[in-house]
Scaffold this active site. Structure first.
Site, PDB file in Angstrom:
ATOM      1  NE  ARG A  98      -3.757  -0.765   0.032  1.00  0.00           N
ATOM      2  CZ  ARG A  98      -4.988  -0.954   0.510  1.00  0.00           C
ATOM      3  NH1 ARG A  98      -5.277  -2.006   1.229  1.00  0.00           N
ATOM      4  NH2 ARG A  98      -5.936  -0.091   0.253  1.00  0.00           N
ATOM      5  NE  ARG A 109      -9.999   8.109  -3.862  1.00  0.00           N
ATOM      6  CZ  ARG A 109     -11.312   8.338  -3.885  1.00  0.00           C
ATOM      7  NH1 ARG A 109     -11.809   9.179  -4.737  1.00  0.00           N
ATOM      8  NH2 ARG A 109     -12.103   7.716  -3.039  1.00  0.00           N
ATOM      9  CE1 TYR A 139     -13.157  -6.284   1.652  1.00  0.00           C
ATOM     10  CE2 TYR A 139     -11.657  -8.072   1.119  1.00  0.00           C
ATOM     11  CZ  TYR A 139     -11.928  -6.904   1.798  1.00  0.00           C
ATOM     12  OH  TYR A 139     -10.979  -6.354   2.618  1.00  0.00           O
ATOM     13  CG  ASP A 172      -9.028  -2.581  -4.437  1.00  0.00           C
ATOM     14  OD1 ASP A 172      -8.299  -2.055  -3.578  1.00  0.00           O
ATOM     15  OD2 ASP A 172      -9.948  -3.360  -4.151  1.00  0.00           O
ATOM     16  NE  ARG A 185      -7.271   5.220   2.031  1.00  0.00           N
ATOM     17  CZ  ARG A 185      -8.113   4.434   2.666  1.00  0.00           C
ATOM     18  NH1 ARG A 185      -9.314   4.871   2.970  1.00  0.00           N
ATOM     19  NH2 ARG A 185      -7.768   3.208   3.019  1.00  0.00           N
TER      20      ARG A 185
HETATM   21  O1  1CP Z   1       0.349   0.851  -3.332  1.00  0.00           O
HETATM   22  C1  1CP Z   1      -0.601   0.095  -3.385  1.00  0.00           C
HETATM   23  O2  1CP Z   1      -0.625  -0.955  -2.743  1.00  0.00           O
HETATM   24  C2  1CP Z   1      -1.746   0.495  -4.258  1.00  0.00           C
HETATM   25  C3  1CP Z   1      -2.513  -0.600  -4.920  1.00  0.00           C
HETATM   26  C4  1CP Z   1      -3.488  -1.322  -4.007  1.00  0.00           C
HETATM   27  C5  1CP Z   1      -3.371  -2.631  -3.532  1.00  0.00           C
HETATM   28  C6  1CP Z   1      -2.194  -3.577  -3.693  1.00  0.00           C
HETATM   29  C7  1CP Z   1      -4.730  -0.824  -3.534  1.00  0.00           C
HETATM   30  C8  1CP Z   1      -5.242   0.530  -3.796  1.00  0.00           C
HETATM   31  N1  1CP Z   1      -5.378  -1.834  -2.873  1.00  0.00           N
HETATM   32  C9  1CP Z   1      -4.566  -2.944  -2.838  1.00  0.00           C
HETATM   33  C10 1CP Z   1      -4.841  -4.256  -2.255  1.00  0.00           C
HETATM   34  C11 1CP Z   1      -6.057  -4.454  -1.432  1.00  0.00           C
HETATM   35  N2  1CP Z   1      -7.304  -3.893  -1.584  1.00  0.00           N
HETATM   36  C12 1CP Z   1      -6.143  -5.398  -0.374  1.00  0.00           C
HETATM   37  C13 1CP Z   1      -5.008  -6.333   0.023  1.00  0.00           C
HETATM   38  C14 1CP Z   1      -4.031  -5.645   0.918  1.00  0.00           C
HETATM   39  C15 1CP Z   1      -4.535  -5.335   2.303  1.00  0.00           C
HETATM   40  O3  1CP Z   1      -4.883  -6.249   3.045  1.00  0.00           O
HETATM   41  O4  1CP Z   1      -4.558  -4.128   2.626  1.00  0.00           O
HETATM   42  C16 1CP Z   1      -7.441  -5.353   0.140  1.00  0.00           C
HETATM   43  C17 1CP Z   1      -8.000  -6.162   1.299  1.00  0.00           C
HETATM   44  C18 1CP Z   1      -8.178  -4.393  -0.623  1.00  0.00           C
HETATM   45  C19 1CP Z   1      -9.610  -4.025  -0.491  1.00  0.00           C
HETATM   46  C20 1CP Z   1      -9.729  -2.558  -0.292  1.00  0.00           C
HETATM   47  N3  1CP Z   1      -9.710  -1.647  -1.296  1.00  0.00           N
HETATM   48  C21 1CP Z   1      -9.735  -1.869   0.924  1.00  0.00           C
HETATM   49  C22 1CP Z   1      -9.678  -2.497   2.300  1.00  0.00           C
HETATM   50  C23 1CP Z   1     -11.048  -2.670   2.825  1.00  0.00           C
HETATM   51  C24 1CP Z   1     -11.044  -3.445   4.099  1.00  0.00           C
HETATM   52  O5  1CP Z   1     -11.760  -4.457   4.154  1.00  0.00           O
HETATM   53  O6  1CP Z   1     -10.351  -3.059   5.054  1.00  0.00           O
HETATM   54  C25 1CP Z   1      -9.777  -0.498   0.635  1.00  0.00           C
HETATM   55  C26 1CP Z   1      -9.827   0.646   1.600  1.00  0.00           C
HETATM   56  C27 1CP Z   1      -9.749  -0.374  -0.774  1.00  0.00           C
HETATM   57  C28 1CP Z   1      -9.699   0.892  -1.548  1.00  0.00           C
HETATM   58  C29 1CP Z   1      -8.337   1.247  -1.967  1.00  0.00           C
HETATM   59  N4  1CP Z   1      -7.519   0.416  -2.702  1.00  0.00           N
HETATM   60  C30 1CP Z   1      -6.340   1.054  -2.974  1.00  0.00           C
HETATM   61  C31 1CP Z   1      -6.430   2.379  -2.393  1.00  0.00           C
HETATM   62  C32 1CP Z   1      -5.382   3.441  -2.482  1.00  0.00           C
HETATM   63  C33 1CP Z   1      -7.671   2.478  -1.768  1.00  0.00           C
HETATM   64  C34 1CP Z   1      -8.235   3.697  -1.059  1.00  0.00           C
HETATM   65  C35 1CP Z   1      -9.168   4.360  -1.994  1.00  0.00           C
HETATM   66  C36 1CP Z   1      -9.300   5.826  -1.760  1.00  0.00           C
HETATM   67  O7  1CP Z   1      -8.528   6.601  -2.341  1.00  0.00           O
HETATM   68  O8  1CP Z   1     -10.216   6.216  -1.017  1.00  0.00           O
END
Ligand code: 1CP
Length: 348
Positions: free
Chosen positions: A25, A38, A151, A75, A29
């Site tokens: 990640r 964003r 999910y 994602d 954010r």
């Molecule tokens: O640098 C990076 O890692 C960016 C690419 C990336 C990756 C590898 C994003 C962008 N998401 C992920 C993986 C991801 N997404 C996982 C596996 C890693 C982990 O456990 O954190 C999971 C569970 C998700 C699902 C997801 N998407 C969540 C988590 C929800 C939860 O259940 O807690 C969230 C918040 C997102 C949205 C998201 N994905 C990525 C970003 C930058 C964001 C935030 C979106 C925004 O700008 O509001």
């Protein structure tokens, strides 16, 4: 093509004096430059499906911290989205997938072509690879079938493992069918990312923790084995990293899988145990508690030093035990990179 990259050499089994560094990640954010882009993009999905913007976001942490690898900005929930569950993100509520999946959906979803609608993601990979310096690696990724299935079944984040286990016991055939479908689609998706220019791929099994062994084996270990083996067969040059979060000593099961080139360890895992039980089988990645990067300072450095010392003579990729969180000060990330690149405490 073999790239002269510290990250890829480590995945090929070479120990380095100073390990390669990237962060789960790492784009997102906590970075002001991300928040700015964003807000211009509109929704998170608009950002993921715009190759120019997504590529820019992928490169932002590399520009700022000179990391050894970039991870594609996308994602894990894009697969359910293109399969037919509308993905949206509510402020402070996390992702929503609508409608939730039902047993009859699996056959219908199996017929869906996911590669055509995901073409913008592959274009992001092509653009990013073209802009990255040759010694920097580009990591493609997907969610592990089990984590993505949670999910799809909950219609969003479900943090209650008891409910997830109930699904398994209530309708195992449906769950395994869904996981089988996701396994198949994930192989196609990752191979397309590799063909577009990804140098390595990582599978995130963020919700693997807390499952009883026979269930973990069925829903997580075996599907990840199928994916890793399929990639090894189809694209033998491309390393596969598995991140089974929260699985404790069962991490050895993943480390020993055919086709697995590295295992990511989470912050709850004792690194001494990981060095003793995983390093003989595969490269190890990560471990440091992301909350220590929120805290910063000497505590962060002392904890990072433990990983540097323990893994100095085996293939090790510096990373965290889960993703960076939005409250992480970017300066702490920079200080951590400087600390690792400076060789840790011995040079201080
Ligand atoms: O640098 C990076 O890692 C960016 C690419 C990336 C990756 C590898 C994003 C962008 N998401 C992920 C993986 C991801 N997404 C996982 C596996 C890693 C982990 O456990 O954190 C999971 C569970 C998700 C699902 C997801 N998407 C969540 C988590 C929800 C939860 O259940 O807690 C969230 C918040 C997102 C949205 C998201 N994905 C990525 C970003 C930058 C964001 C935030 C979106 C925004 O700008 O509001």
């Amino acid at each position: 093509m073999t790239r002269d990259s510290l990250f890829l050499k480590t995945l090929a089994g070479k120990a380095a004096a100073i390990p390669p560094i990237w962060f789960m990640r790492q784009a997102g954010r906590y970075l002001p430059e991300y928040r700015e882009l964003r807000s211009k993009a509109g929704s998170f999905l608009d950002l993921c499906f715009d190759p120019a913007l997504a590529s820019e976001v992928t490169l932002q942490p590399i520009r700022r911290f000179d990391l050894d690898a970039a991870i594609l900005f996308a994602d894990i929930l894009l697969i359910p989205h293109v399969l037919g569950q509308q993905l949206s993100f509510q402020e402070n509520e996390g992702p929503k997938l609508d409608p939730v999946i039902r047993p009859g959906d699996v056959d219908r979803f199996r017929q869906r072509d996911i590669l055509e609608p995901l073409e913008p993601v592959f274009e992001t990979v092509r653009r990013t690879r073209a802009e990255l310096a040759p010694e920097k690696a580009l990591i493609g990724f997907a969610g592990a079938p089990w984590t993505v299935a949670t999910y799809m079944l909950a219609g969003g984040s479900l943090r209650d493992m008891a409910v997830l286990r109930q699904w398994h016991y209530r309708d195992e055939a449906f769950l395994l069918e869904l996981i089988d479908l996701l396994t198949e689609k994930t192989v196609d998706y990752l191979i397309a990312q590799i063909d577009a220019g990804a140098d390595a791929v990582q599978l995130f099994d963020s919700w693997a923790g807390g499952l009883p062994w026979p269930v973990l084996d069925k829903v997580s270990v075996r599907p990840l084995e199928r994916i890793a083996m399929a990639i090894e067969k189809a694209r033998p040059e491309t390393p596969v990293i598995l991140f089974p979060k929260g699985v404790g000593e069962k991490a050895t099961e993943y480390a020993c899988l055919g086709g697995c080139d590295a295992v990511g360890i989470d912050y709850a895992m004792d690194p001494t145990w990981a060095r003793a039980h995983l390093s003989g089988h595969t490269a190890v990645q990560g471990g440091l508690d992301p909350m220590l990067v929120v805290a910063g300072g000497e505590r962060m450095e002392k904890a990072a030093e433990i990983y540097l010392k323990l893994f100095h003579d085996v293939p090790y990729i510096f990373n965290l035990g889960h993703g960076l969180t939005p409250d992480t000060p970017p300066e702490h990330v920079g200080a951590l990179v400087d600390f690792i690149r400076g060789g840790g405490l011995k040079t201080k």
